[in-house]
Write a protein that holds these residues in place. Structure first.
Motif, mmCIF file in Angstrom:
data_model
loop_
_atom_site.group_PDB
_atom_site.id
_atom_site.type_symbol
_atom_site.label_atom_id
_atom_site.label_comp_id
_atom_site.label_asym_id
_atom_site.label_seq_id
_atom_site.Cartn_x
_atom_site.Cartn_y
_atom_site.Cartn_z
ATOM 1 N N LEU A 173 -13.982 45.339 36.375
ATOM 2 C CA LEU A 173 -13.648 44.688 37.651
ATOM 3 C C LEU A 173 -14.499 45.227 38.793
ATOM 4 O O LEU A 173 -14.938 44.478 39.671
ATOM 5 N N THR A 174 -14.715 46.536 38.798
ATOM 6 C CA THR A 174 -15.533 47.136 39.871
ATOM 7 C C THR A 174 -16.957 46.589 39.822
ATOM 8 O O THR A 174 -17.541 46.252 40.864
ATOM 9 N N ILE A 175 -17.527 46.509 38.628
ATOM 10 C CA ILE A 175 -18.888 45.967 38.495
ATOM 11 C C ILE A 175 -18.923 44.498 38.918
ATOM 12 O O ILE A 175 -19.830 44.073 39.653
ATOM 13 N N LEU A 176 -17.922 43.720 38.478
ATOM 14 C CA LEU A 176 -17.894 42.291 38.817
ATOM 15 C C LEU A 176 -17.768 42.077 40.318
ATOM 16 O O LEU A 176 -18.543 41.313 40.927
ATOM 17 N N VAL A 177 -16.781 42.758 40.951
ATOM 18 C CA VAL A 177 -16.551 42.584 42.388
ATOM 19 C C VAL A 177 -17.759 43.058 43.182
ATOM 20 O O VAL A 177 -18.203 42.392 44.138
ATOM 21 N N THR A 178 -18.328 44.210 42.796
ATOM 22 C CA THR A 178 -19.496 44.743 43.518
ATOM 23 C C THR A 178 -20.682 43.797 43.410
ATOM 24 O O THR A 178 -21.401 43.573 44.402
ATOM 25 N N THR A 179 -20.900 43.248 42.228
ATOM 26 C CA THR A 179 -22.036 42.316 42.036
ATOM 27 C C THR A 179 -21.878 41.091 42.930
ATOM 28 O O THR A 179 -22.827 40.683 43.631
ATOM 29 N N LEU A 180 -20.682 40.494 42.928
ATOM 30 C CA LEU A 180 -20.450 39.290 43.729
ATOM 31 C C LEU A 180 -20.577 39.581 45.228
ATOM 32 O O LEU A 180 -21.234 38.836 45.970
ATOM 33 N N VAL A 181 -19.955 40.695 45.682
ATOM 34 C CA VAL A 181 -19.971 41.022 47.114
ATOM 35 C C VAL A 181 -21.385 41.391 47.563
ATOM 36 O O VAL A 181 -21.852 40.948 48.622
ATOM 37 N N SER A 182 -22.075 42.201 46.767
ATOM 38 C CA SER A 182 -23.421 42.654 47.176
ATOM 39 C C SER A 182 -24.410 41.500 47.217
ATOM 40 O O SER A 182 -25.298 41.456 48.078
ATOM 41 N N LEU A 183 -24.278 40.537 46.288
ATOM 42 C CA LEU A 183 -25.148 39.357 46.324
ATOM 43 C C LEU A 183 -24.831 38.477 47.537
ATOM 44 O O LEU A 183 -25.729 37.977 48.221
ATOM 45 N N ALA A 184 -23.502 38.322 47.813
ATOM 46 C CA ALA A 184 -23.086 37.485 48.941
ATOM 47 C C ALA A 184 -23.514 38.087 50.276
ATOM 48 O O ALA A 184 -23.898 37.369 51.210
ATOM 49 N N MET A 185 -23.477 39.423 50.375
ATOM 50 C CA MET A 185 -23.823 40.099 51.627
ATOM 51 C C MET A 185 -25.326 40.362 51.759
ATOM 52 O O MET A 185 -25.776 40.840 52.793
ATOM 53 N N GLY A 186 -26.077 40.100 50.689
ATOM 54 C CA GLY A 186 -27.520 40.324 50.746
ATOM 55 C C GLY A 186 -27.919 41.770 50.580
ATOM 56 O O GLY A 186 -29.047 42.154 50.922
ATOM 57 N N TRP A 187 -27.021 42.613 50.056
ATOM 58 C CA TRP A 187 -27.353 44.024 49.850
ATOM 59 C C TRP A 187 -28.336 44.197 48.692
ATOM 60 O O TRP A 187 -29.084 45.168 48.642
ATOM 61 N N VAL A 188 -28.294 43.279 47.724
ATOM 62 C CA VAL A 188 -29.209 43.332 46.589
ATOM 63 C C VAL A 188 -29.870 41.958 46.454
ATOM 64 O O VAL A 188 -29.367 40.957 46.978
ATOM 65 N N THR A 189 -30.950 41.917 45.722
ATOM 66 C CA THR A 189 -31.706 40.653 45.609
ATOM 67 C C THR A 189 -31.547 39.989 44.255
ATOM 68 O O THR A 189 -32.017 38.868 44.062
ATOM 69 N N SER A 190 -30.907 40.673 43.289
ATOM 70 C CA SER A 190 -30.760 40.081 41.955
ATOM 71 C C SER A 190 -29.469 40.577 41.313
ATOM 72 O O SER A 190 -28.984 41.670 41.646
ATOM 73 N N PRO A 191 -28.903 39.801 40.365
ATOM 74 C CA PRO A 191 -27.678 40.232 39.673
ATOM 75 C C PRO A 191 -27.807 41.589 38.971
ATOM 76 O O PRO A 191 -26.862 42.384 39.028
#
Length: 764
Positions: A98-116
């Motif tokens: 869950l932590t990996i899933l939520v972090t991936t979705l939030v970080s992509l939505a916020m633009g913190w990372v550029t790829s999954p």
């Protein structure tokens, strides 16, 4: 400077700084862990620069983590791991996913990372919590065997196991999906084969090796062999692509069920503590205070997000696995940080180009701050619960969470014995009582222990023994006696206090987890407090004295005198300042406060026994500070209250309020020749619906209703307009003759169950 001499200088510098930092933190009454981290910052490359190359120190610091987890494995054992296997495997695995899933979705939505893949990598870092910090905090508070301690350690073990899997998958994150799948499959296969080998070695190899080492009767050889075993298995896991830490933990598990496990732990603990301080200092060296300061707002925001996010993931998961709300909340708060092994992942990710240098530094800064904050959070937990219980709607919510999870159908209802905690001590007590055909009821909140109770056909309640709801269901008011053998000091204290609120004259014997708990438990009202180590000393001494011809009655008298003195002869001499410090520490974990007695208080001139404070209000007096400055810690029952006294009292918010009423003279204090009676109000009683004022007990019989027990709660000194309800129990206090008259007048024509006692037996 020569390279080998440079290492010695660096090592001495780090140890000296850690010792100074730990001492400074201890003097400020802060966690020593904070001192170690601060020492690392000061002597590291970004501080005074005494240590410029930290690679060698980090290598030595890995020993600290290895020994820390090795000792945890020895203490934890396979049998302990089985108790929380469901929450550790299911809850731990779900928490990581869950932590990996939520972090991936939030970080992509916020633009913190550029790829999954970068989001997955960041989620992996955030999913790990700090085994070292949480374990050290639990050990300092003696909470490794508590339900929340077991839950946290169970989840942390799965996180540590997952580290090897994450390291194996990292290089394949940017590759096609099939390569990621192959990497995961290979890592799982390695882990499975290693686990099978560890189990086999733990059964057939390790016990024989320890016996061989023990036969030499050489402490040095035994320690050397154990250390070589620990580090050898740790290096094997590193070679397999897993982690050194995981190998050390598994090595400890392999030894845990062997006959020399306790001896192993005793030898390794000093090494563990020294190298652990090195480890925490080395983490401090990675922290750049200038970078932290320049990005303080961003890092504090990230810390807040991490704490809130992980708390909101962990807490519901623990609740889903049917643990009490309080256990879930403590686990959520305790695991809401980023672990030290995230440094390993972050460093590897930077090398593989998954994160930039700036993101790497932000991760380090955020991790460091969460590690520093965690000990303070865990310290605040008891006070947070005390605060929550002072708010009516929140208190009701917390109390409902303590309702029993399961109750057997054949509960005894009267003259039974209650055993809280079904560990080794609890099992022995139950067996002895059942052998003599006494009805027994067990309370425990471990699923594995409750299953053992079910299999043995013993009546049980699956729940928290410190919960008023659970104690009510257990029929404490009608019990003949109770034994408390809980692993958690706080639960033990609350269980004593709340049991005696229901039945103040209950024959209650309790095991003290620590020496400093003995007087506290007596002060809370325990009839007998047993300290296992002291009892062992007594039995050994009694046998030796009888062996040299001293008559058995004389030996037993001597033994009983030592017990009556609360093992005073066995306890080390303590200065009054030390006793006060220990008292402040233990009461600080409970709802306590200093209360100044009013100048015209009716309690002045009365002894604590005469005032009957605990029975009437639920408050326990832990210390008295006289006007002249004299402090009396753990005052005896015959201690008289004087003008200008300040009392250190322990009690819930409503109990403190009731004590305030009593101390101000707003509630009647029973005289020494008073008696008290409990009157049960049945469904057909004519009292139902009437107010206390309408009953006119004071005017007619000189009788007061001191307490109403309703739905498991005590209403102390009820207001005159309080209405009597069906099922209430009324505590009537007054002269014996007047009580008899009131009983006849208030009882309906149908027979009303009535319990009559003296003031010393008021609540049963």
């Amino acid at each position: 400077m020569q390279e080998d001499f440079r290492l010695i200088v660096d090592l001495v510098s780090v140890l000296a700084a850690a010792a100074a930092g730990g001492l400074f933190a201890a003097l400020l009454k802060q966690p020593v862990l904070l001192g170690y981290l601060a020492a690392g910052v000061i002597v590291g490359p970004t501080g005074l620069g005494l240590i410029k190359e930290i690679i060698q120190v980090e290598t030595l610091a890995q020993f600290g983590v290895a020994f820390l987890l090795f000792a945890l494995g020895v203490e934890f054992s396979f049998s302990e791991l089985k108790k929380v296997k469901v929450i550790s495997l299911g809850g731990g695995g779900l928490q990581i996913a869950l932590t990996i899933l939520v972090t991936t979705l939030v970080s992509l939505a916020m633009g913190w990372v550029t790829s999954p893949p970068q989001g997955v990598f960041l989620g992996g870092i955030l999913s790990l919590s700090s085994t070292a910090v949480v374990l050290k905090c639990l050990m300092e508070r003696n909470e490794t065997s508590t339900p929340h301690g077991q839950v946290m350690l169970g989840i942390l073990v799965v996180q540590d196991l997952a580290l090897g899997l994450m390291l194996a998958v990292l290089p394949a994150l940017d590759q096609p999906a099939e390569e990621v799948g192959l990497a995961i499959g290979w890592a799982l296969l390695q882990t499975g084969l290693f686990a099978l080998g560890a189990v086999a070695a733990g059964i057939w190899v390790i016990p024989r090796l320890l016996r061989l080492l023990a036969k030499t009767e050489s402490r040095e050889l035994f320690l050397l062999g154990v250390v070589a075993l620990c580090l050898g298995i740790a290096l094997l896991t590193e070679h397999l692509g897993l982690s050194i830490e995981m190998g050390a933990f598994v090595a400890g598990l392999m030894i845990s069920d062997a006959e020399y496990a306790d001896q192993t732990l005793t030898y390794v603990e000093p090494l563990r503590d020294i190298f652990a301080s090195l480890f925490f200092a080395s983490i401090g060296m990675l922290i750049d205070p200038v970078f932290l300061w320049n990005n303080l707002e961003l890092i504090l925001g990230l810390v807040t997000l991490v704490f809130i996010g992980k708390f909101l993931i962990v807490t519901p998961l623990v609740r889903i696995f049917r643990y009490p709300l309080k256990t879930a909340l403590i686990a959520g708060l305790g695991l809401a940080q980023i672990g030290e092994f995230s440094f390993v992942l972050a460093s590897e990710g930077q090398t593989l180009g998954l994160v930039s240098r700036r993101v790497y530094l932000l991760i380090l800064g955020t991790t460091a701050v969460t590690l520093v904050v965690t000990p303070f959070v865990l310290r605040l937990v008891p006070k947070l619960f005390a605060w929550g219980e002072s708010i009516p709607w929140l208190a009701k919510f917390l109390e409902q969470s303590d309702e029993p999870l399961a109750i057997s159908e054949d509960l005894p209802i009267k003259d039974h014995f209650i055993v809280c905690g079904y560990g080794r001590i609890g099992r022995n007590i139950v067996r002895l009582l059942r052998d003599r055909n006494h009805p027994v009821l067990v309370i425990d909140q471990s699923e594995s222990q409750i299953q053992k109770v079910r299999d043995a056909g013993i009546p049980y309640i699956y729940g928290n023994a410190a919960s008023s709801y659970v104690l009510e269901k257990a029929g404490v008011a009608e019990a003949k006696g109770m034994a408390i053998a809980l692993p958690d000091p706080m639960s033990t204290r609350l269980c004593v206090k709340r049991s005696l609120e229901i039945s103040p004259d209950l024959d209650l014997v309790v095991r003290a987890n620590k020496d400093k708990d003995i007087e506290l438990l007596y002060q809370l009202g325990a009839r007998e407090v047993v300290q296992p180590e002291f009892e062992t000393s007594l039995e050994l001494s009694a046998h030796l004295l009888a062996g040299i011809g001293i008559p058995s009655p004389a030996v037993q008298r001597e033994v009983q005198m030592i017990r009556n003195s609360h093992y005073l002869e066995f306890r080390p001499d303590q200065a009054s300042e030390e006793i006060s410090r220990d008292l402040k520490a233990v009461t600080g974990e409970m709802n306590s406060r200093w209360y100044a007695l009013p100048e015209e208080s009716p309690l002045l001139g009365m002894s604590i026994e005469e005032t009957d404070i605990r029975r009437l209000t639920g408050v326990s007096v832990m210390a008295i500070r006289r006007a002249g400055g004299l402090t009396i810690d753990y005052p005896e029952s015959l201690t008289t209250l004087e003008q200008g006294d300040r009392l250190l009292i322990v009690g819930e918010t409503d109990e403190v309020a009731a004590f305030d009423q009593l101390a101000r003279g707003e509630a009647a204090v029973p005289s020494t020749n008073s008696s008290c009676q409990w009157l049960q109000v049945p469904s057909e009683s004519p009292l139902i619906g009437k107010t206390l004022l309408e009953l006119e007990l004071q005017q007619r019989y000189k009788i007061t209703i001191q307490t109403i027990r309703r739905d498991g709660k005590l209403i102390r000194f009820p207001e005159p307009d309080a209405e009597i309800q069906n099922g209430d129990r009324l505590l009537l206090c007054g002269g014996f003759h007047a009580l008899t008259q009131a009983q006849e007048a208030l009882s309906p024509k149908t027979e009303v169950p009535l319990i009559t006692t003296s003031i010393a037996e008021a609540e049963s």
